[in-house]
Design an enzyme around this catalytic site. Sequence first.
Site, short mmCIF file in Angstrom:
data_model
loop_
_atom_site.label_atom_id
_atom_site.label_comp_id
_atom_site.label_asym_id
_atom_site.label_seq_id
_atom_site.Cartn_x
_atom_site.Cartn_y
_atom_site.Cartn_z
N ASP A 164 -4.88 -6.20 5.55
CA ASP A 164 -5.85 -7.05 6.25
C ASP A 164 -5.76 -8.50 5.78
O ASP A 164 -6.15 -9.41 6.50
CB ASP A 164 -7.27 -6.54 6.00
CG ASP A 164 -7.48 -5.20 6.68
OD1 ASP A 164 -6.90 -5.00 7.77
OD2 ASP A 164 -8.18 -4.34 6.12
N PRO A 219 -3.65 -11.29 11.10
CA PRO A 219 -4.06 -10.89 12.46
C PRO A 219 -4.26 -9.39 12.52
O PRO A 219 -3.59 -8.65 11.80
CB PRO A 219 -2.86 -11.31 13.33
CG PRO A 219 -1.70 -11.38 12.38
CD PRO A 219 -2.26 -11.75 11.04
N LYS A 248 -11.93 -1.94 18.27
CA LYS A 248 -10.55 -2.35 18.56
C LYS A 248 -10.11 -1.96 19.98
O LYS A 248 -8.93 -2.03 20.31
CB LYS A 248 -9.60 -1.75 17.53
CG LYS A 248 -9.98 -2.13 16.08
CD LYS A 248 -8.83 -2.04 15.13
CE LYS A 248 -9.28 -2.29 13.70
NZ LYS A 248 -8.17 -2.55 12.80
N ASN A 299 0.86 -1.19 0.00
CA ASN A 299 0.00 0.00 0.00
C ASN A 299 0.89 1.24 0.00
O ASN A 299 2.11 1.15 0.02
CB ASN A 299 -0.98 -0.02 1.18
CG ASN A 299 -0.25 -0.04 2.51
OD1 ASN A 299 0.44 0.92 2.86
ND2 ASN A 299 -0.37 -1.13 3.25
N ALA A 325 0.93 1.81 11.61
CA ALA A 325 1.22 1.10 10.35
C ALA A 325 -0.05 0.88 9.54
O ALA A 325 -1.14 0.73 10.11
CB ALA A 325 1.88 -0.24 10.67
#
Length: 405
Positions: free
Chosen positions: A276, A301, A338, A210, A272
């Site tokens: 996924d 993960p 999260k 990315n 970071a």
Amino acid sequence: MNLTHKKILLIISGGIAAYKSLDLIRQIKKAGGDVQCVLTKAGAEFVTPLSVSALSENKCYMDLWDLTDESEMGHIRLSREADLVVVAPATANIIAKITHGMADDLATTTLLATNKPVMIAPAMNPCMWGNQATQDNIKTLRKRGFTILDPQIGEMACGETGQGRMVEPDDIMNAINDFFFKDKPLAGKHVLVTSGPTFEPIDPVRFIGNRSSGKQGHAIACALRDQGANVTLVSGPTALPDPNGLKTIHVETAVEMMNACQGNYDIAVCAAAVADYGVKHHDQKQKKSNGALDIELTENPDILQTISTSKNRPSIVIGFAAETENLVQHAKEKLLKKSCDAIVANQVGNKDNPVFGSDTTSIYWITKTVNEVHENLSKSTMAAILTDKIIEMMSDKAQEKDKVA
Ligand code: CTP
């Protein structure tokens, strides 16, 4: 004392106190620091390059004109790679040369070229120390921001008594410790920062990656370090140099990043851009065939979520959210999903404001109760703002704990 990841450049000039510098090297190494040494020609009359390199476990640099050294580790690199330069012992001669910008050997050239803080431990005969010339030089250096560790009063090697003895290695170690940690709000805190992209290999040649440059994550790691934290930076592939004064672990894939993030931390900042999905990896380069190519993806993960829900959860966990639409709403969802203390959200995919790779950024700082915007700032300024917010959160949490107790 913990000087792990701290890099000190020690310049040893020619005085009888040079023998004390050997103990200083030993103490820096014992505290986990890295010490590179430059020994002047006169310094080598008092201690040998062999003892210096044996104790420092590094090459002892002496000669400006040693071409091999210039290519391996020239005076510019020597002066730039350190976090702090210490001159011990500093003779009246080297003090005068530094004051007047002279550069006629490796030590003085390095001192003139450095952009790092310099600490000076003078050692000389009391009359030389008291001489108006030396006192004027010292005054000038103090004004320029040099730290001077004033010599002690006592009996000198030359038999005279007065002020001129170099301070003891213990005193220099305390001054070094103060330089790195005194009054720093994050002193003693262990911090994890993830930064950059991950690369998920398809085969030995290609990968899925990315556009993250790592600039924001690296800037945050540096800002936290500057507030005294002991920082571990886990970085995906970037074009950035490893920052000074912290530990950098290089990884490529999300799974490698997850593994590198194991440990006990007080604070974690997950900046970071983690993929996924990983790719079911092929050992051989995939050949072109007619028609579409199928790539099998496997779920990676979620590092942030794993850290924030682990048994040894850091007391502060900060996540990022890169969104192309509904920025605040998605960021709030990520905050809850999260279990983070805050989310730093930024809009990506806008051609006029690319964020990825840019030196400036705009963010939302989102917690359960706060939604604040910070616009058009350099990534280093943003990093300093985020660090202040983390420090505030730490002190709020500490107060809450005190109330409960
Ligand atoms: N993150 C992580 N591990 C992953 C994915 C993301 O640690 N496997 C972290 C990132 O470092 C960031 C936060 O989760 O702090 C959000 O990342 P982002 O890519 O914005 O969101 P995703 O969770 O991947 O969700 P989506 O792609 O659906 O937006």
